[in-house]
Design an enzyme around this catalytic site. Structure first.
Site, PDB file in Angstrom:
ATOM      1  N   ASP A  27       0.976  -1.609  -0.063  1.00  0.00           N
ATOM      2  CA  ASP A  27      -0.146  -0.047   0.011  1.00  0.00           C
ATOM      3  C   ASP A  27       1.311   1.397  -0.306  1.00  0.00           C
ATOM      4  O   ASP A  27       2.034   1.429   0.423  1.00  0.00           O
ATOM      5  CB  ASP A  27      -0.862  -0.122   1.982  1.00  0.00           C
ATOM      6  CG  ASP A  27      -2.062   0.873   1.287  1.00  0.00           C
ATOM      7  OD1 ASP A  27      -2.288   1.451   0.522  1.00  0.00           O
ATOM      8  OD2 ASP A  27      -3.072   0.657   1.746  1.00  0.00           O
ATOM      9  N   ASP A  65     -10.914   2.074  -3.067  1.00  0.00           N
ATOM     10  CA  ASP A  65     -10.711   2.194  -2.174  1.00  0.00           C
ATOM     11  C   ASP A  65     -13.031   2.278  -2.051  1.00  0.00           C
ATOM     12  O   ASP A  65     -13.219   2.318  -0.869  1.00  0.00           O
ATOM     13  CB  ASP A  65     -11.111   3.050  -1.239  1.00  0.00           C
ATOM     14  CG  ASP A  65      -9.766   3.345  -1.023  1.00  0.00           C
ATOM     15  OD1 ASP A  65      -9.216   1.307  -0.462  1.00  0.00           O
ATOM     16  OD2 ASP A  65      -8.371   3.424   0.527  1.00  0.00           O
TER      17      ASP A  65
HETATM   18  C1  DGJ Z   1      -5.864   2.587   2.339  1.00  0.00           C
HETATM   19  C2  DGJ Z   1      -6.423   1.058   1.154  1.00  0.00           C
HETATM   20  O1  DGJ Z   1      -6.362   1.238  -0.335  1.00  0.00           O
HETATM   21  C3  DGJ Z   1      -7.147  -0.290   1.987  1.00  0.00           C
HETATM   22  O2  DGJ Z   1      -7.817  -1.430   1.104  1.00  0.00           O
HETATM   23  C4  DGJ Z   1      -6.821  -0.304   3.253  1.00  0.00           C
HETATM   24  O3  DGJ Z   1      -5.386  -1.649   2.649  1.00  0.00           O
HETATM   25  C5  DGJ Z   1      -6.274   0.374   4.173  1.00  0.00           C
HETATM   26  N1  DGJ Z   1      -5.568   1.899   3.167  1.00  0.00           N
HETATM   27  C6  DGJ Z   1      -5.270   0.481   5.401  1.00  0.00           C
HETATM   28  O4  DGJ Z   1      -5.124   1.210   5.987  1.00  0.00           O
END
Ligand code: DGJ
Length: 755
Positions: free
Chosen positions: A478, A548
């Site tokens: 991430d 997201d």
């Molecule tokens: C952002 C990601 O896009 C989410 O899926 C998740 O992993 C969060 N970060 C966790 O902090």
């Protein structure tokens, strides 16, 4: 071979199946010029295409002391010598002079495709697939050698370009701008297509008419970003999904980029793409070279659909190094939207146990397993397990998950540091900052200076230790904030402009090491969703979390937008709970499944809270995934109708390469009243005209059915279509009735099998 040189005419010709690209050495002045890009032609001498450009010269304009550089269709335009259109190259000498004038010097044509040092790039998989042209130009005053590299993929309508600068001067040269490619057109009757959005709504296509002036796309965020994707196409104003010329560029790069389409004052147009020159500068010492990222150029003579399929074919075979090349990737369940930071060993294993019973194959532990990371305010950088939360560490958890019959995967965010972390307390100067200036926090975190080797090595060693301590078969990498106040404590003043590019090179280096050290690891990238969704990342990571926003209906736009250039198999997509956490929308479990299957497919919800009936549906979904995923992963995508400007329905097809099988996904996003209601006849695509297909609805959304309303008006239109035998020609030209579904957000999967 796909590249030839007509010495007498001074013209290079690059041929792909339906494409020709031609460039020339202009006259005795030896400028390298662009002559033609488009539908394949046979001629090897097209000097007539210069037209009036030849006449605009000192000999025919008596008394004029020079040439009008603005009229010349330069192949790689430079700043400083009279071409005022968008340029690709700008350099600065130690004395502060900015001018560069490139002339042809030599060339080489050879089979294969060279690697780009430190940069991801498309590659030849088997001998005979690629031919490369290296065109060497030079600015004599600067003694700067500029090598333009072109590779054609012989069986695809793809040409890649990059540029190599070598300083053969004894003095330093500063590169201020180095873009990767340029296209010239002799008209402006075109539209520009770019992909824009924001966090949670990435990759929305925007189509703008090209006029005199500029349409730009780009990022200065340090990553490719959610607002603009490194993709830009120019297309006939009348082009659609299926007809018309399209010329597309996609940059194999994950940092700051720029794409510009310019209608210029001599009625022509120019398109350029490359590293964003904002805050970019690169010091080139004597003998040093700089390689620009690769730009992929696709030409389609049949609209956006063929453009997308060409990108998909290229990326699946020549960019992505899939750890599951011939099979479906495992169906995963991720705990993020199920628990967020609030989990225990027991909760995680309960989720995994229930998931295993439904056929789910991989359990992914998301954020919150390390350091003091109990919320988003702390812990990044401390890559050691939080034993209070997970006694026995990742080793114990992963072996418990393995005992339940699932693979184990883990989330990391290695490029970041929280102010409240041991790492930051020990090495505050490792975070990117400008001394004396406020350092912006975003999501309570700073960005580590990955231009520094010691920083990268330190983080990598910690992560390596965790991965070696357990059976980790998947990583979600991430990256949740952008770069601001960019400066590196390790770079001198005249190299600060190198930071953002060095940062990206550092990311590539570590992703490369991770792949080498753990070759069977499935790497999924993510950047607050799809904020770093680009071909550079895909070289290391066969899939990227799409957004997201996990709302199925919103995801249609995001996934279809991304499919403009990225294969569906690269788009991370999960079924999440309803009401959806981002929008509050309620959608049936089946519909959520159909849309997640047009991606990597997985779950992101608390499966322990689901009813027996829902778990039965999950088992069916996993089964459908395994039956049809290879069609989606390896087949051809056809978008039906207009997936973007249509509020009533969305439809797409995945057709096997041999056209013997297809899967149609149909989602009714907005139910309509009346006799026909939402029943509609759609023309399918991509089938074999003469083949007879058995057409079967294999799954249909179940919830929220209102039988009375459904049958009102008499005939149940389309019910006769539930299992039919029809020719490809009938399905494509006469069409197929999508039966009337009752309610918004209902959908179905239709399977086609040739006899
Ligand atoms: C952002 C990601 O896009 C989410 O899926 C998740 O992993 C969060 N970060 C966790 O902090």
């Amino acid at each position: 071979m796909g590249i030839t040189f007509n010495e007498e005419a001074g013209i290079f010709k690059i041929d792909a199946p339906d494409t020709t690209y031609m460039l020339g050495i202009f006259d005795d002045e030896r400028f390298v010029t662009h002559l033609y890009y488009g539908k394949r032609i046979v001629d090897t001498d097209v000097n007539y295409l210069y037209g009036p450009v030849y006449q605009v010269r000192p000999s025919v304009l008596p008394g004029q002391a020079g040439r009008i550089m603005d009229t010349i269709p330069f192949e790689y335009p430079t700043y400083g010598c009279g071409d005022y259109r968008e340029h690709c190259l700008e350099v600065e000498t130690l004395e502060g002079y900015h001018a560069c004038d490139l002339r042809y010097e030599a060339h080489k044509i050879y089979p294969g495709k060279p690697k780009l040092v430190g940069l991801p790039a498309t590659f030849e998989k088997e001998e005979g697939e690629c031919t490369t042209l290296e065109l060497i130009c030079r600015d004599k005053t600067l003694n700067l050698k500029v090598t333009l590299l072109y590779t054609v993929f012989e069986y695809l309508n793809v040409i890649t370009r990059t540029v190599l600068l070598t300083n053969e001067n004894e003095k330093v040269i500063y590169i201020k701008r180095v873009l990767s490619g340029c296209l010239e057109f002799d008209h402006q009757n075109m539209d520009v297509l770019t992909l824009h959005g924001s966090w949670e709504r990435e990759c929305g296509p925007v189509r703008t008419p090209l006029r005199q002036g500029k349409v730009t796309t780009g990022s200065t965020r340090g990553e490719s970003g959610p607002t603009d994707n490194p993709f830009l196409a120019v297309l006939d104003s009348s082009a659609t999904e299926d007809v018309g010329d399209v010329f597309a560029m996609n940059l194999v790069y994950s940092g700051n980029f720029l794409g510009v389409a310019e209608g210029h004052h001599f009625r022509g147009s120019r398109v350029v793409m490359g590293i964003n020159p904002t805050n970019f500068s690169w010091k080139l010492e004597q003998g040093e070279s700089f390689t620009a990222p690769e730009v992929v150029m696709v030409y389609s003579d049949q609209g956006l659909g063929k453009m997308s399929r060409t990108f998909h074919d290229l990326y699946r075979r020549h960019l992505i190094r899939d750890v599951y090349p011939d099979t479906s990737r495992p169906v995963l369940i991720n705990n993020w939207e199920a628990t967020y930071f609030d989990f225990t060993f027991e909760k995680l294993t309960e989720i995994a146990a229930e998931a295993g019973k439904c056929g789910i194959e991989l359990f992914v532990l998301d954020d919150g397993w390390f350091g003091n990371r109990n919320d988003e305010k702390r812990g990044l950088g401390d890559w050691f397990v939080n034993e209070e939360k997970l006694p026995g560490g990742i080793g114990r958890l992963s072996s418990e998950i393995n005992k339940l019959g699932l693979k184990f995967g883990l989330w990391i965010e290695p490029e970041m540091v929280s102010p409240d972390s041991e790492l930051f307390r020990t090495h505050p100067d490792w975070a990117i900052q400008i001394p004396g200036r406020h350092r912006s926090l975003f999501r309570h975190q700073y960005v580590l200076d990955w231009s520094r080797k010691e920083v990268r090595d330190y983080i990598y060693d910690m992560i390596h230790k965790v991965l070696s301590s357990a059976n980790v078969e998947y990583i979600k990498w991430d990256m949740n904030r952008t770069l601001t106040e960019t400066a590196s404590a390790a770079l001198p003043a005249d190299r600060q402009g190198e930071l953002c590019h060095r940062y990206v090179l550092g990311v590539y280096e570590i992703m490369g090491r991770l792949r080498n050290d753990f070759p069977s690891l499935l790497l999924e990238n993510c950047s607050a969703g799809g904020s770093r969704f680009d071909p550079g990342v895909l070289y290391y990571s066969p899939q990227i979390w799409g957004s997201d926003d996990s709302d199925a209906i919103e995801r249609i736009q995001i996934q279809m937008g991304a499919s403009m250039c990225y294969p569906l198999s690269t788009i991370g997509a999960h079924i999440s709970a309803v009401p959806n956490h981002q929008t509050g929308r309620i959608t049936s479990l089946e519909t959520r499944g159909y849309i997640a299957m047009a991606g990597t497919f997985g779950y992101e919800l608390d499966i322990t809270k689901m009813s027996d009936e829902e778990k039965k549906t999950i088992r069916e979904q996993v089964d459908i995934y395994h039956r049809y995923n290879l069609l989606i992963k390896d087949g051809d995508l056809y978008r039906i109708g207009d997936p973007f400007g249509n509020r009533d329905y969305a439809c797409w097809m995945n057709v096997s390469k041999d056209k013997k099988e297809a899967l149609v996904t149909y989602i009714q996003t907005h139910a309509l009243p009346g006799f026909f209601g939402s029943a509609r006849k759609l023309r399918l695509k991509g089938l074999e005209e003469a083949s007879i297909y058995e057409v079967k609805i294999i799954s249909e959304s179940k919830e929220v059915r209102n039988e009375e309303a459904h049958t009102e008006g008499g005939q149940e239109l389309g019910d006769t279509c539930e299992s039919l035998k029809l020719s490809g020609s009938a399905l494509m030209h006469a069409g197929y009735w999508m039966k009337r579904l009752s309610g918004d957000y209902m959908g179905m999967l239709i399977h086609l099998k040739a006899e």
